[in-house]
Design a protein around this motif. Structure first.
Motif, mmCIF file in Angstrom:
data_model
loop_
_atom_site.group_PDB
_atom_site.id
_atom_site.type_symbol
_atom_site.label_atom_id
_atom_site.label_comp_id
_atom_site.label_asym_id
_atom_site.label_seq_id
_atom_site.Cartn_x
_atom_site.Cartn_y
_atom_site.Cartn_z
ATOM 1 N N ASN A 289 50.822 33.649 46.910
ATOM 2 C CA ASN A 289 49.716 33.947 46.155
ATOM 3 C C ASN A 289 48.985 32.772 46.108
ATOM 4 O O ASN A 289 49.624 31.649 45.927
ATOM 5 C CB ASN A 289 50.219 34.790 44.953
ATOM 6 C CG ASN A 289 50.860 33.763 44.013
ATOM 7 O OD1 ASN A 289 50.614 33.037 43.365
ATOM 8 N ND2 ASN A 289 52.262 34.175 44.015
ATOM 9 N N SER A 307 39.620 34.471 41.019
ATOM 10 C CA SER A 307 39.894 35.264 42.079
ATOM 11 C C SER A 307 41.216 34.876 42.844
ATOM 12 O O SER A 307 41.970 33.865 42.418
ATOM 13 C CB SER A 307 38.834 34.677 43.241
ATOM 14 O OG SER A 307 39.067 35.341 44.573
ATOM 15 N N TYR A 309 44.266 36.012 45.851
ATOM 16 C CA TYR A 309 44.956 36.800 46.895
ATOM 17 C C TYR A 309 46.460 36.761 46.837
ATOM 18 O O TYR A 309 47.203 35.614 46.533
ATOM 19 C CB TYR A 309 44.620 36.236 48.259
ATOM 20 C CG TYR A 309 45.125 36.974 49.370
ATOM 21 C CD1 TYR A 309 44.435 38.237 49.840
ATOM 22 C CD2 TYR A 309 46.188 36.495 50.317
ATOM 23 C CE1 TYR A 309 44.780 39.306 50.693
ATOM 24 C CE2 TYR A 309 46.503 37.331 51.316
ATOM 25 C CZ TYR A 309 45.901 38.531 51.458
ATOM 26 O OH TYR A 309 46.428 39.325 52.622
ATOM 27 N N TRP A 311 50.016 38.299 48.931
ATOM 28 C CA TRP A 311 50.819 38.491 50.154
ATOM 29 C C TRP A 311 51.859 38.890 49.822
ATOM 30 O O TRP A 311 52.989 37.921 49.512
ATOM 31 C CB TRP A 311 50.303 37.768 51.140
ATOM 32 C CG TRP A 311 51.026 38.196 52.434
ATOM 33 C CD1 TRP A 311 52.226 37.806 53.048
ATOM 34 C CD2 TRP A 311 50.700 39.435 53.241
ATOM 35 N NE1 TRP A 311 52.721 38.450 54.298
ATOM 36 C CE2 TRP A 311 51.711 39.401 54.602
ATOM 37 C CE3 TRP A 311 49.565 40.310 53.460
ATOM 38 C CZ2 TRP A 311 51.811 40.058 55.404
ATOM 39 C CZ3 TRP A 311 49.520 41.265 54.342
ATOM 40 C CH2 TRP A 311 50.544 40.942 55.529
ATOM 41 N N GLY A 325 48.893 43.395 51.190
ATOM 42 C CA GLY A 325 47.870 42.289 50.671
ATOM 43 C C GLY A 325 47.018 42.887 49.445
ATOM 44 O O GLY A 325 46.237 43.780 49.768
ATOM 45 N N THR A 326 46.586 41.894 48.527
ATOM 46 C CA THR A 326 45.637 42.212 47.359
ATOM 47 C C THR A 326 44.845 41.175 47.329
ATOM 48 O O THR A 326 45.309 39.949 47.034
ATOM 49 C CB THR A 326 46.470 42.580 46.179
ATOM 50 O OG1 THR A 326 47.690 43.555 46.461
ATOM 51 C CG2 THR A 326 45.671 42.989 45.012
ATOM 52 N N TYR A 327 43.611 41.590 47.324
ATOM 53 C CA TYR A 327 42.432 40.687 46.920
ATOM 54 C C TYR A 327 41.712 40.915 45.766
ATOM 55 O O TYR A 327 41.424 42.095 45.435
ATOM 56 C CB TYR A 327 41.451 40.390 48.028
ATOM 57 C CG TYR A 327 40.293 39.535 47.662
ATOM 58 C CD1 TYR A 327 40.549 38.094 47.357
ATOM 59 C CD2 TYR A 327 39.034 40.122 47.158
ATOM 60 C CE1 TYR A 327 39.229 37.288 46.996
ATOM 61 C CE2 TYR A 327 38.114 39.296 47.038
ATOM 62 C CZ TYR A 327 38.166 37.926 46.735
ATOM 63 O OH TYR A 327 36.944 37.065 46.164
#
Length: 663
Positions: A289, A307, A309, A311, A325-327
Motif C-alpha cells: 500500500n 489518496s 492505493y 493491493w 486493488g483499491t484506489y
C-alpha cells in the motif's frame, strides 16, 4: 498533584472557567499551566482526557466528544504485553475479540460477531482495511511495528455520517506515530511459546530537509494452537515500510507512507455432513500500500487531501486465488465561521478491481471472475455551540452512490450537555448501512452432505443492511484521579442477511440464495473506569452487557433461522492493574472474563495475564510475561450454524520474553 487537579478541571470545564476571557487569553493561561507540570503529571492528564480524531475528523478531547469513544494508548499496549493489533482490542469495552485459531479472529463491536464480521470499519492512518470482497477484515494481515503505534481509537456505534458505508457497529482507526517521534534506532525482539514464537523488528528514524522519516522491518512467527486434528495452523509474515512527514511551507504538510508484506498461514477447512475436512491447507498472501496526505492550515480551519492505493494477492490453495486493488481519494475542508459555528464537508471516490481464479478442488467460485466497482461520496456536518461550555449540537450526513445498490444516505445528529465542569451527558441518533459485497452478489458455495447437497448462490438483488442507532452517554470526573465513562445503546436493524431456498436441482441438491429477510434489535451497556490509586498504581476496568434479538420476516423460509443471536456473549469484563515498582521495575496484570457463546458451543472463560518489566537502562528494557496463566487452554469461538468453514482451535497458555533496545 495539586497542579494536576486544577489543570484537569480546566480541560473539562474549558470555556466555562474562562468565559470572561478571550479565546487567546484562555489558551495562554492553559499553556502556562501545562509548562508547570512534570512529565508524569502530563501523562496522567492525557490518560484521563486523551485526544482523538476519528469521531469528528478533527483533533478533540474525549470529554468534548458526543460519541462512545475509547482510546488505547501506546502505554496501554506496552504495559498489557500486547504484540498484535487484534489482541489490543480486548482492552476496549463493547468489543468482542474471539481468537478462532492461530491466524484467524472474529471481532465485532456491539454484537453480531462472526468469522466474517461485516459491520465494523477498520482503518490504519485513515486507510480502510475493510475488504468489499467478503465484507470483513483479514486481521492476520493488519500488522505494524507495534512500538510505532501512537494510539488506537475505537468508536462503538455508527460513524457512517463521516466515514461512509460499513461503519455500522463501530470504527477502529489505528494511528501511527509521526516520524519526528521515532528518531531513535530501535531493535525489538520477542521469543515465546503458545502464541507468538518469535518477533524481530528494526526501525531507523532520521531527519531530512524540512522533515523527518522512518523505515522499519519486521518478521512475525506465530505458534500452533491446541488443535482438534493432526494439523498445523502456524503462520509467518514478513513486512517492511516507511513514513515521511515533510513541512512544505509554514502551513503545508505532506505525509507519504507505505508498507509491503509477504507470508503464509496454515488452516483447516471444515465441510458439513460426511465430507472429510482438509487439514494443513496453505494460504499465501502478499500485498503493498502507498498513501499520501496533504494538509494545509487556513485562517479559520484547514483542508486535507488524501489518496492511497492498496493491493492484496492471496492464494488459498484449496479455494481460490484472488487479486484485489483499491484506489481511494478523499478530500475534507473544515471551516470555523466564528467561536460558535464550525462546518465540515468533503468528497470521496473509491475504485476497486478484483480477479478470482478458482482452484480445481474449490467449493467456492465467483461469476464473473473479474469485476470493477466505484463509489462516489460526499458528506457535510455542522457543529453549533448553543451555549459555551454547556451545549453543543452536531448535525450531518454522508451521501454515497455505489455500483451495488445505487444511492445511500446516512445522517446523524448528536448533542453534548455539560451541566457541570466534572460531568457531561451526550445523546445521538444515527442511520448507517452495510452495502453488499462481492460475496453477497457473485459467489457460489457448494456443500455436499452425503447424498444431499446445497448450493448457495449470490443475489444481484441483495440490498444494503440498515441500522438506526440510538445512544446515550455519561462521563464523570469527580476528582483528579478517577474517571467513569458509561454508554447505553439500542440498535434497530432491518434487511439483515438470510439464506433463502429458491429451488431444487435433481437429483438431491437444494438451491439457496442470500436475502434480506431478517430484522433485529441489539441493546446494551458499556462501562469504562480508571482510578489512579496512588502515584505508582493505576487500575482500569471495563464491563459490557449485550443482548441480541433477531426476527425472521413472515416471508422468509431461511434454512438457518435466527441462530446468530447466540454469537454474542451477554457479559464481558476486564480488570487491569499497572504498578510501578522501585528500581525501574513494572508489574502489570490483566484479568479478562467472557460469557459463553451458545451458537458457537463455546463456554465462558477467564483469562489472566501477567507481565514483569525492567527498564535496565535509559535505552534498554526487558520484560517477562505469561498469558492465560491459570488455564492451559480454552476455545473462544466454535463452528456456528451460519456457515463457518474453519475448524476452531483452543487458545494455549503462553509465555514470552521481550527486549527493546534504542540507540
Amino acid at each position: 498533584m495539586l497542579q494536576l487537579f486544577f489543570l484537569s478541571l480546566s480541560l473539562v470545564a474549558g470555556p466555562a472557567i474562562y468565559a470572561s476571557e478571550t479565546s487567546i487569553e484562555a489558551k495562554k493561561r492553559l499553556l502556562q499551566n501545562l509548562k508547570k507540570l512534570s512529565l508524569k503529571d502530563l501523562g496522567q492528564v492525557q490518560f484521563y482526557n486523551p485526544e482523538a480524531t476519528s469521531a469528528a475528523r478533527k483533533t478533540q478531547k474525549l470529554l468534548d466528544t458526543p460519541a462512545a469513544l475509547f482510546v488505547i494508548s501506546q502505554e496501554d499496549i506496552r504495559r498489557a504485553g500486547i504484540t498484535n493489533i487484534a489482541e489490543a482490542l480486548r482492552l476496549a469495552p463493547g468489543v468482542q475479540v474471539a481468537h478462532i485459531n492461530a491466524n484467524t479472529w472474529a471481532i465485532s463491536a456491539r454484537g453480531l460477531n462472526g468469522l466474517a464480521s461485516s459491520k465494523l470499519l477498520v482503518m490504519i492512518d485513515g486507510r480502510t482495511v475493510y475488504t468489499p470482497i467478503s465484507a470483513r477484515v483479514s486481521w492476520q494481515l493488519q500488522d505494524l511495528l507495534i512500538e510505532d503505534i501512537e494510539r488506537i481509537e475505537i468508536i462503538r456505534g455508527p460513524g457512517a455520517s463521516l466515514w461512509g458505508a460499513n461503519a455500522l457497529n463501530g470504527i477502529i482507526n489505528i494511528i501511527t506515530k509521526a516520524p519526528q517521534q521515532t528518531q531513535d534506532d530501535l531493535v525489538t525482539t520477542y521469543l515465546g511459546t503458545g502464541e507468538e514464537q518469535a518477533i524481530l523488528g528494526v526501525r531507523h528514524g532520521g531527519k531530512m530537509k524540512n522533515g523527518h522519516y522512518r523505515v522499519y522491518g519486521k518478521v512475525y512467527k506465530h505458534d500452533n494452537f491446541v488443535v482438534r486434528l493432526d494439523q498445523q495452523n502456524n503462520w509467518l509474515m514478513k513486512r517492511g515500510g516507511f513514513r515521511a512527514d515533510i513541512n512544505l511551507t509554514g502551513r503545508d504538510n505532506l505525509t507519504v507512507q507505505g508498507d509491503i508484506y509477504d507470508g503464509f498461514n496454515k488452516q483447516n477447512l471444515f465441510f458439513s455432513g460426511n465430507e472429510p475436512p482438509i487439514t494443513n491447507s496453505h494460504s499465501f498472501v502478499s500485498g503493498l500500500n502507498l498513501l499520501t496526505r496533504w494538509k494545509r492550515k487556513l485562517t479559520n480551519g484547514d483542508f486535507i487531501l488524501q489518496s492511497y492505493y492498496d493491493w492484496v494477492e492471496s492464494d488459498q490453495t484449496m479455494l481460490y486465488k484472488e487479486q484485489v486493488g483499491t484506489y481511494d481519494l478523499d478530500f475534507q475542508h473544515r471551516w470555523q465561521t466564528n467561536d460558535r459555528q464550525e462546518f465540515l464537508w468533503g468528497l470521496g471516490f473509491r475504485y476497486v478491481h478484483d480477479d478470482f481464479e478458482k482452484h480445481s478442488t474449490s467449493f467456492v467460485s465467483f461469476a464473473p471472475k473479474k469485476r470493477e466497482y466505484k463509489t462516489f461520496s460526499g458528506f457535510v456536518q455542522a457543529e453549533f455551540i448553543l451555549q459555551p461550555a454547556v451545549w453543543k449540537f452536531i448535525l450531518g450526513s454522508k451521501f454515497e452512490h455505489n455500483d451495488y445498490v445505487g444511492f445511500e444516505y446516512q445522517p446523524s445528529t448528536r448533542l453534548l450537555w455539560t451541566p457541570h465542569d466534572k460531568q457531561s451527558f451526550w445523546a445521538a441518533v444515527s442511520r448507517a448501512v452495510r452495502t453488499p459485497s462481492r460475496y453477497d452478489e457473485d459467489s457460489e458455495v457448494r456443500v455436499q452432505m452425503g447424498d444431499f447437497g446445497m448450493n448457495a448462490l449470490g443475489n444481484r438483488d441483495f440490498q444494503s443492511e440498515v441500522l438506526i442507532a440510538y445512544e446515550l452517554g455519561y462521563r464523570l470526573t469527580p476528582s483528579h484521579n478517577f474517571f467513569l465513562d458509561l454508554s447505553l445503546f439500542y440498535n434497530d436493524y432491518e434487511k439483515l442477511r438470510t439464506i433463502e431456498p429458491i429451488g431444487f436441482q435433481p437429483p438431491s441438491t437444494l438451491l439457496t440464495t442470500y436475502g434480506n429477510q431478517m430484522t433485529g434489535e441489539v441493546y446494551g451497556l458499556e462501562m469504562a473506569a480508571q482510578w489512579q490509586v496512588s502515584n505508582d498504581w493505576r487500575l482500569m476496568a471495563t464491563y459490557t452487557y449485550t443482548d441480541v434479538q433477531l426476527h425472521l420476516l413472515p416471508t422468509s423460509q431461511s434454512v438457518i433461522g435466527e441462530v446468530e443471536e447466540g454469537d454474542t456473549p451477554h457479559h464481558q469484563a476486564t480488570l487491569r492493574s499497572v504498578l510501578d515498582l522501585p528500581q525501574n521495575m513494572e508489574f502489570d496484570t490483566a484479568l479478562y472474563y467472557v460469557d459463553n457463546v451458545p451458537n458457537q458451543h463455546t463456554p465462558n472463560y477467564t483469562r489472566f495475564d501477567v507481565r514483569l518489566g525492567w527498564q535496565a537502562q535509559k535505552d534498554f528494557n526487558f520484560s517477562l510475561g505469561a498469558r492465560n496463566l491459570f488455564d492451559s487452554q480454552h476455545p473462544e469461538f466454535g463452528i456456528g450454524l451460519e456457515g463457518n468453514v474453519q475448524i476452531p482451535d483452543e487458545v494455549r497458555r503462553a509465555f514470552y520474553m521481550q527486549m527493546n533496545y534504542r540507540f
